[in-house]
Write a protein that holds these residues in place. Structure first.
Motif, PDB file in Angstrom:
ATOM      1  N   VAL A 279      -2.948   1.186  -1.633  1.00  0.00           N
ATOM      2  CA  VAL A 279      -2.634   2.000  -2.809  1.00  0.00           C
ATOM      3  C   VAL A 279      -1.601   3.068  -2.438  1.00  0.00           C
ATOM      4  O   VAL A 279      -0.658   3.322  -3.192  1.00  0.00           O
ATOM      5  CB  VAL A 279      -3.917   2.636  -3.390  1.00  0.00           C
ATOM      6  CG1 VAL A 279      -3.592   3.718  -4.396  1.00  0.00           C
ATOM      7  CG2 VAL A 279      -4.797   1.567  -4.010  1.00  0.00           C
ATOM      8  N   SER A 280      -1.768   3.682  -1.266  1.00  0.00           N
ATOM      9  CA  SER A 280      -0.823   4.698  -0.808  1.00  0.00           C
ATOM     10  C   SER A 280       0.568   4.102  -0.604  1.00  0.00           C
ATOM     11  O   SER A 280       1.575   4.697  -1.012  1.00  0.00           O
ATOM     12  CB  SER A 280      -1.329   5.320   0.487  1.00  0.00           C
ATOM     13  OG  SER A 280      -0.384   6.198   1.022  1.00  0.00           O
ATOM     14  N   ILE A 281       0.645   2.940   0.025  1.00  0.00           N
ATOM     15  CA  ILE A 281       1.936   2.270   0.234  1.00  0.00           C
ATOM     16  C   ILE A 281       2.577   1.932  -1.103  1.00  0.00           C
ATOM     17  O   ILE A 281       3.776   2.130  -1.297  1.00  0.00           O
ATOM     18  CB  ILE A 281       1.754   1.012   1.100  1.00  0.00           C
ATOM     19  CG1 ILE A 281       1.402   1.410   2.526  1.00  0.00           C
ATOM     20  CG2 ILE A 281       3.013   0.145   1.083  1.00  0.00           C
ATOM     21  CD1 ILE A 281       0.937   0.245   3.382  1.00  0.00           C
ATOM     22  N   ASN A 282       1.769   1.439  -2.027  1.00  0.00           N
ATOM     23  CA  ASN A 282       2.287   1.096  -3.355  1.00  0.00           C
ATOM     24  C   ASN A 282       2.845   2.337  -4.057  1.00  0.00           C
ATOM     25  O   ASN A 282       3.915   2.282  -4.676  1.00  0.00           O
ATOM     26  CB  ASN A 282       1.186   0.452  -4.184  1.00  0.00           C
ATOM     27  CG  ASN A 282       1.685  -0.102  -5.487  1.00  0.00           C
ATOM     28  OD1 ASN A 282       2.856  -0.439  -5.624  1.00  0.00           O
ATOM     29  ND2 ASN A 282       0.795  -0.225  -6.453  1.00  0.00           N
ATOM     30  N   GLN A 283       2.139   3.446  -3.952  1.00  0.00           N
ATOM     31  CA  GLN A 283       2.608   4.676  -4.582  1.00  0.00           C
ATOM     32  C   GLN A 283       3.904   5.166  -3.937  1.00  0.00           C
ATOM     33  O   GLN A 283       4.810   5.609  -4.628  1.00  0.00           O
ATOM     34  CB  GLN A 283       1.525   5.760  -4.497  1.00  0.00           C
ATOM     35  CG  GLN A 283       1.864   7.015  -5.252  1.00  0.00           C
ATOM     36  CD  GLN A 283       2.014   6.753  -6.746  1.00  0.00           C
ATOM     37  OE1 GLN A 283       1.267   6.003  -7.330  1.00  0.00           O
ATOM     38  NE2 GLN A 283       3.003   7.378  -7.344  1.00  0.00           N
ATOM     39  N   GLN A 284       4.007   5.059  -2.614  1.00  0.00           N
ATOM     40  CA  GLN A 284       5.232   5.468  -1.932  1.00  0.00           C
ATOM     41  C   GLN A 284       6.408   4.591  -2.346  1.00  0.00           C
ATOM     42  O   GLN A 284       7.527   5.088  -2.515  1.00  0.00           O
ATOM     43  CB  GLN A 284       5.040   5.402  -0.419  1.00  0.00           C
ATOM     44  CG  GLN A 284       4.142   6.478   0.124  1.00  0.00           C
ATOM     45  CD  GLN A 284       3.881   6.307   1.603  1.00  0.00           C
ATOM     46  OE1 GLN A 284       4.394   5.407   2.254  1.00  0.00           O
ATOM     47  NE2 GLN A 284       3.029   7.179   2.150  1.00  0.00           N
ATOM     48  N   MET A 285       6.164   3.311  -2.514  1.00  0.00           N
ATOM     49  CA  MET A 285       7.230   2.396  -2.955  1.00  0.00           C
ATOM     50  C   MET A 285       7.688   2.744  -4.370  1.00  0.00           C
ATOM     51  O   MET A 285       8.875   2.702  -4.671  1.00  0.00           O
ATOM     52  CB  MET A 285       6.752   0.949  -2.890  1.00  0.00           C
ATOM     53  CG  MET A 285       6.475   0.448  -1.483  1.00  0.00           C
ATOM     54  SD  MET A 285       7.934   0.448  -0.443  1.00  0.00           S
ATOM     55  CE  MET A 285       8.827  -0.913  -1.145  1.00  0.00           C
ATOM     56  N   LYS A 286       6.742   3.101  -5.231  1.00  0.00           N
ATOM     57  CA  LYS A 286       7.101   3.491  -6.603  1.00  0.00           C
ATOM     58  C   LYS A 286       7.882   4.796  -6.604  1.00  0.00           C
ATOM     59  O   LYS A 286       8.813   4.965  -7.391  1.00  0.00           O
ATOM     60  CB  LYS A 286       5.845   3.634  -7.454  1.00  0.00           C
ATOM     61  CG  LYS A 286       5.251   2.320  -7.874  1.00  0.00           C
ATOM     62  CD  LYS A 286       4.034   2.544  -8.751  1.00  0.00           C
ATOM     63  CE  LYS A 286       3.405   1.224  -9.137  1.00  0.00           C
ATOM     64  NZ  LYS A 286       2.202   1.418  -9.959  1.00  0.00           N
ATOM     65  N   ASP A 287       7.503   5.733  -5.716  1.00  0.00           N
ATOM     66  CA  ASP A 287       8.204   7.012  -5.653  1.00  0.00           C
ATOM     67  C   ASP A 287       9.638   6.842  -5.132  1.00  0.00           C
ATOM     68  O   ASP A 287      10.553   7.537  -5.578  1.00  0.00           O
ATOM     69  CB  ASP A 287       7.457   7.997  -4.751  1.00  0.00           C
ATOM     70  CG  ASP A 287       6.144   8.449  -5.368  1.00  0.00           C
ATOM     71  OD1 ASP A 287       5.950   8.252  -6.602  1.00  0.00           O
ATOM     72  OD2 ASP A 287       5.295   8.983  -4.617  1.00  0.00           O
TER      73      ASP A 287
END
Length: 90
Positions: free
Chosen positions: A75-83
């Motif tokens: 989830v953290s990696i996904n959020q960083q990719m979206k950011d």
């Protein structure tokens, strides 16, 4: 509270810790009951239940918690990719 109701925060790791301690309690009760069931065989079986039961409960609990930590990291990696890329294109 909104994180809990929105399934943004996992409560299962807390539940797994509770189940871990309950599992240890069951192993302890079973092991002690087997220890006093009589004879050398009961003593050896009771000790085996105490040792291997406690280890197995710990391993099982750690594996379940590991799954949830992997989920949190994804989830953290996904959020960083979206950011990094707000347009949604890679």
């Amino acid at each position: 509270m909104q994180q809990l109701l929105g399934f943004d925060k996992m409560v299962t790791p807390i539940i797994i810790r509770i189940v871990y301690f309950l599992g240890l309690l069951v192993v302890l009760i079973t092991g002690v009951a087997t220890l006093f069931s009589g004879g050398l065989r009961g003593v050896l079986t009771g000790l085996a239940i105490l040792v291997f039961g406690a280890i197995m409960v710990r391993v099982y609990s750690e594996l379940l918690i590991l799954l949830f930590r992997i989920h949190d990291n994804l989830v953290s990696i996904n959020q960083q990719m979206k950011d990094r890329n707000p347009s949604g294109q890679l």
